[in-house]
Write a protein that holds these residues in place. Structure first.
Motif, mmCIF file in Angstrom:
data_model
loop_
_atom_site.group_PDB
_atom_site.id
_atom_site.type_symbol
_atom_site.label_atom_id
_atom_site.label_comp_id
_atom_site.label_asym_id
_atom_site.label_seq_id
_atom_site.Cartn_x
_atom_site.Cartn_y
_atom_site.Cartn_z
ATOM 1 N N ASN A 272 0.849 -1.181 0.000
ATOM 2 C CA ASN A 272 0.000 0.000 0.000
ATOM 3 C C ASN A 272 0.893 1.242 0.000
ATOM 4 N N LYS A 273 0.869 1.997 -1.088
ATOM 5 C CA LYS A 273 1.812 3.119 -1.227
ATOM 6 C C LYS A 273 1.593 4.195 -0.180
ATOM 7 N N TYR A 274 0.341 4.391 0.243
ATOM 8 C CA TYR A 274 0.068 5.434 1.235
ATOM 9 C C TYR A 274 0.693 5.077 2.579
ATOM 10 N N TYR A 275 0.565 3.816 2.952
ATOM 11 C CA TYR A 275 1.168 3.383 4.220
ATOM 12 C C TYR A 275 2.686 3.522 4.158
ATOM 13 N N VAL A 276 3.290 3.138 3.047
ATOM 14 C CA VAL A 276 4.748 3.201 2.907
ATOM 15 C C VAL A 276 5.238 4.645 2.972
ATOM 16 N N LEU A 277 4.609 5.535 2.200
ATOM 17 C CA LEU A 277 5.037 6.939 2.179
ATOM 18 C C LEU A 277 4.878 7.589 3.547
ATOM 19 N N LEU A 278 3.745 7.347 4.200
ATOM 20 C CA LEU A 278 3.506 7.963 5.508
ATOM 21 C C LEU A 278 4.432 7.381 6.565
ATOM 22 N N THR A 279 4.790 6.114 6.434
ATOM 23 C CA THR A 279 5.750 5.508 7.360
ATOM 24 C C THR A 279 7.110 6.191 7.242
ATOM 25 N N ILE A 280 7.534 6.478 6.011
ATOM 26 C CA ILE A 280 8.808 7.189 5.801
ATOM 27 C C ILE A 280 8.746 8.581 6.425
ATOM 28 N N ILE A 281 7.646 9.296 6.179
ATOM 29 C CA ILE A 281 7.493 10.653 6.710
ATOM 30 C C ILE A 281 7.498 10.653 8.238
ATOM 31 N N VAL A 282 6.746 9.727 8.827
ATOM 32 C CA VAL A 282 6.679 9.644 10.292
ATOM 33 C C VAL A 282 8.043 9.288 10.875
ATOM 34 N N THR A 283 8.799 8.418 10.194
ATOM 35 C CA THR A 283 10.131 8.036 10.675
ATOM 36 C C THR A 283 11.074 9.231 10.693
ATOM 37 N N VAL A 284 11.018 10.035 9.649
ATOM 38 C CA VAL A 284 11.845 11.249 9.604
ATOM 39 C C VAL A 284 11.492 12.177 10.769
ATOM 40 N N GLY A 285 10.194 12.356 10.996
ATOM 41 C CA GLY A 285 9.770 13.187 12.125
ATOM 42 C C GLY A 285 10.251 12.642 13.459
ATOM 43 N N SER A 286 10.249 11.316 13.605
ATOM 44 C CA SER A 286 10.707 10.691 14.855
ATOM 45 C C SER A 286 12.203 10.903 15.074
ATOM 46 N N ILE A 287 12.973 10.856 13.989
ATOM 47 C CA ILE A 287 14.416 11.105 14.106
ATOM 48 C C ILE A 287 14.669 12.518 14.625
ATOM 49 N N VAL A 288 13.948 13.479 14.065
ATOM 50 C CA VAL A 288 14.097 14.872 14.505
ATOM 51 C C VAL A 288 13.717 15.010 15.980
ATOM 52 N N ASP A 289 12.575 14.442 16.362
ATOM 53 C CA ASP A 289 12.107 14.553 17.744
ATOM 54 C C ASP A 289 13.075 13.887 18.713
ATOM 55 N N ASN A 290 13.627 12.722 18.320
ATOM 56 C CA ASN A 290 14.552 12.005 19.200
ATOM 57 C C ASN A 290 15.831 12.780 19.410
ATOM 58 N N PHE A 291 16.332 13.403 18.353
ATOM 59 C CA PHE A 291 17.580 14.144 18.503
ATOM 60 C C PHE A 291 17.383 15.415 19.321
ATOM 61 N N LYS A 292 16.326 16.140 19.038
ATOM 62 C CA LYS A 292 16.152 17.450 19.659
ATOM 63 C C LYS A 292 15.736 17.351 21.118
ATOM 64 N N GLY A 293 14.938 16.350 21.483
ATOM 65 C CA GLY A 293 14.541 16.200 22.879
ATOM 66 C C GLY A 293 13.835 17.433 23.424
ATOM 67 N N GLY A 294 13.935 17.647 24.724
ATOM 68 C CA GLY A 294 13.207 18.734 25.360
ATOM 69 C C GLY A 294 14.036 19.959 25.693
ATOM 70 N N ASN A 295 15.348 19.884 25.509
ATOM 71 C CA ASN A 295 16.227 20.974 25.924
ATOM 72 C C ASN A 295 16.520 21.991 24.838
ATOM 73 N N VAL A 296 16.322 21.622 23.581
ATOM 74 C CA VAL A 296 16.833 22.435 22.477
ATOM 75 C C VAL A 296 16.311 23.870 22.525
ATOM 76 N N GLN A 297 14.996 24.042 22.592
ATOM 77 C CA GLN A 297 14.438 25.393 22.582
ATOM 78 C C GLN A 297 14.803 26.155 23.846
ATOM 79 N N TYR A 298 14.777 25.473 24.996
ATOM 80 C CA TYR A 298 15.072 26.146 26.265
ATOM 81 C C TYR A 298 16.482 26.749 26.238
ATOM 82 N N PHE A 299 17.465 25.959 25.844
ATOM 83 C CA PHE A 299 18.837 26.448 25.831
ATOM 84 C C PHE A 299 19.048 27.483 24.721
#
Length: 563
Positions: A272-299
């Motif tokens: 299912n192409k929609y599931y595959v594309l959205l999985t890639i997009i969500v994974t990219v977002g998760s990488i960003v969220d994991n790296f940035k964590g909760g301190n980035v904006q505060y500091f």
């Protein structure tokens, strides 16, 4: 013969008092308000507050235990944190697979996901109450880190992994109606982004951290105990006012849907192409969220925009960038209905890209940074409120093409496990990065130029890369224009299955109409009973009082009808 594993088909969750209070086929107002708007705040308060504070607490606790002189130990702790976070994410893979196995072998009239959500929800609350205990200098010495890192790993596995599975999946399993899905997702994101964003994001960054926790590390455990107590009734409210209607339908139509072979599950997902594309997009977002964590904006605010010397900067930046969240609560839903979720998301990520580039080029210019922050937050509105609805639609497409309803089963759990493996190396990257560069999180300490450059890069560059990927991939996610035909086909399939079993087929709209009429009848019956009791008690004439009520209701209808 191998014995079939059947979890939760006896015991507590089969008792009538554990049944959902959402009993209508259509999603009711009470269900939306209690189950999807107010109730979710319980675990959000726990999971999001830990996420917002844990990295700041770690850097602060490291400084409290080793002081400013022991820079070598600070660097060592940075490396330790990176290792622990990677281990936590890898263990979360195993937890995700366990979640999938549990759901796939669950046979409960309460659904696949709701019973485990209640169980894991209480585990999350316990972890939240314990994780920040023994804050500051203590008598545990190096043994303290075993305690903290153990609970940190518990948070990333038992404490939050099932929460994120349930958060979006429950929308997909609540209703087949695309409009109801979108409305439910919007309401849950309203709770997640606006209410939680104000309570946790703005209050923590503007008040709790700079005015309390920055100066008193012992406040961390006190805050979490208060939130844990508040979370318990809210968790129960969410459990009792949610319902897995699609799970019930699939069980009635196809029998035991949990017995789908894993190979067939994976084939259904990845063809299912929609599931595959959205999985890639969500994974990219998760990488960003994991790296940035909760301190980035505060500091970033503290050291790049002068918040260390002028605490009002935290308030100024949070208010300026928080305004779009309030506007979005009223604007993004009608915009998405009119122009489509995909289209408003693409426009949003273009805004994020522009804002991030402008901010990266002028990181210390306060007016430019605030304007860039406003543009970035405006662009994130679709992501904050409606974007995840596309994932729910993708599961509809998977069911349409394959005949399988897979939310919560082992196949999606394996996909989530792979996503976690991919994001694990990025977890805690920001905190370990600044600590390995020699930054000590103690009041009065100013980071060197390398640390400041790293803080700027972390705040903007990841969002630039992610935005480009989203803008390139989203045009191919045209699921929305195909939904009407998908839902028509699924309904026809339901109808033919019911008729083949010799059952009467009633259109869902007709069922909803009958339920509304029955609800109105019961409410009117209760009203008359209450009025009769009140009239008898106060010596009033029932006919007179009833006529007054009916006339008042008639005037209301006319008034609203004119509008």
């Amino acid at each position: 013969m191998k014995k079939e594993v059947r979890l939760l088909d006896h015991g507590l969750f089969e008792k009538p008092f554990m049944d959902s209070k959402a009993r209508t086929r259509a999603v009711s107002t009470k269900e939306i308000a209690f189950g999807h708007l107010i109730g979710p705040l319980g675990l959000i308060l726990i999971v999001n507050t830990i996420a917002a504070l844990v990295e700041k607490f770690f850097t602060q606790q490291t400084g409290a235990m080793y002081g400013t002189a022991n820079v070598n130990m600070i660097r060592i702790m940075g490396s330790r944190y990176e290792v622990v976070m990677t281990v936590a994410k890898i263990l979360a893979v195993g937890m995700g697979l366990l979640n999938g196995w549990l759901v796939q072998h669950t046979h409960s009239k309460q659904g696949r996901l709701r019973p485990w959500y209640l169980i894991f929800g209480f585990c999350s609350i316990i972890i939240g109450a314990l994780i920040f205990q023994f804050a500051g200098p203590n008598d545990l010495g190096e043994a303290y880190w075993y305690y903290f890192f153990f609970l940190l790993i518990c948070y990333h596995t038992v404490g939050s992994s099932y929460f994120f599975v349930f958060k979006d999946t429950i929308v997909s399993l609540t209703s087949r109606n695309p409009s109801e899905k979108m409305r439910l997702k919007f309401v849950r994101q309203l709770c997640w982004t606006l209410i939680s964003g104000i309570l946790i994001g703005m209050m923590v960054s503007m008040v709790v951290l700079p005015m309390w926790l920055e100066n008193d590390i012992s406040g961390y455990p006190l805050l979490m105990i208060i939130l844990s107590v508040i979370a318990i009734p809210l968790l129960l409210l969410e459990y009792f006012y949610t319902r897995e209607r699609i799970t019930e339908d699939v069980t009635q139509e196809y029998g035991d849907e949990n017995k789908i072979p894993l190979k067939e599950q994976m084939k259904a997902l990845f063809t299912n192409k929609y599931y595959v594309l959205l999985t890639i997009i969500v994974t990219v977002g998760s990488i960003v969220d994991n790296f940035k964590g909760g301190n980035v904006q505060y500091f970033y605010i503290k050291f790049l925009l002068g918040g260390a010397d002028n605490p009002i900067m935290f308030t100024l930046y949070q208010v300026a960038t928080g305004i779009p969240l309030g506007i979005g609560a009223f604007a993004i839903y009608p915009l998405a209905k009119k122009f489509g979720i995909k289209n408003v998301s693409i426009v949003g990520y273009i805004c994020v890209l522009i804002g991030s580039v402008v901010g990266l080029l002028n990181p210390s210019n306060i007016p430019v940074a605030i304007a860039a922050g406003f543009l970035r937050q405006t662009g994130m509105l679709p992501n904050a409120y409606v974007f995840a609805t596309l994932v729910c639609y993708a599961y509809d497409s998977v069911e349409h093409d394959s005949g399988y309803r897979l939310e919560g089963l082992l196949g999606p759990a394996i996909v989530l496990a792979v996503q976690t493996i991919l994001t694990a190396p990025f977890a805690g990257g920001y905190e370990s990065g600044i600590l390995k560069l020699g930054f000590v999180d103690v009041q009065g300490i100013t980071p060197n130029s390398d640390v400041l450059q790293f803080m700027t890069f972390a705040f903007y560059m990841f969002d630039i890369v992610a935005s480009i990927i989203y803008i390139v991939l989203l045009p191919f996610v045209d699921i929305e224009k195909k939904l009407p035909q998908i839902n028509e086909d699924l309904r026809e399939r339901q109808k033919q299955i019911a008729l083949s079993k010799g059952e009467e087929w009633i259109e869902p709209e007709e069922i909803a109409r009958r339920e509304r009429e029955e609800t109105d009848r019961i409410q009117e019956q209760d009203r008359i009973h209450d009025l009769e009791e009140r009239c008898a008690k106060k010596g009033l004439d029932f006919e007179t009082e009833n006529r007054k009520y009916l006339e008042k209701q008639s005037r209301k209808k006319k008034r609203f009808g004119k509008r």
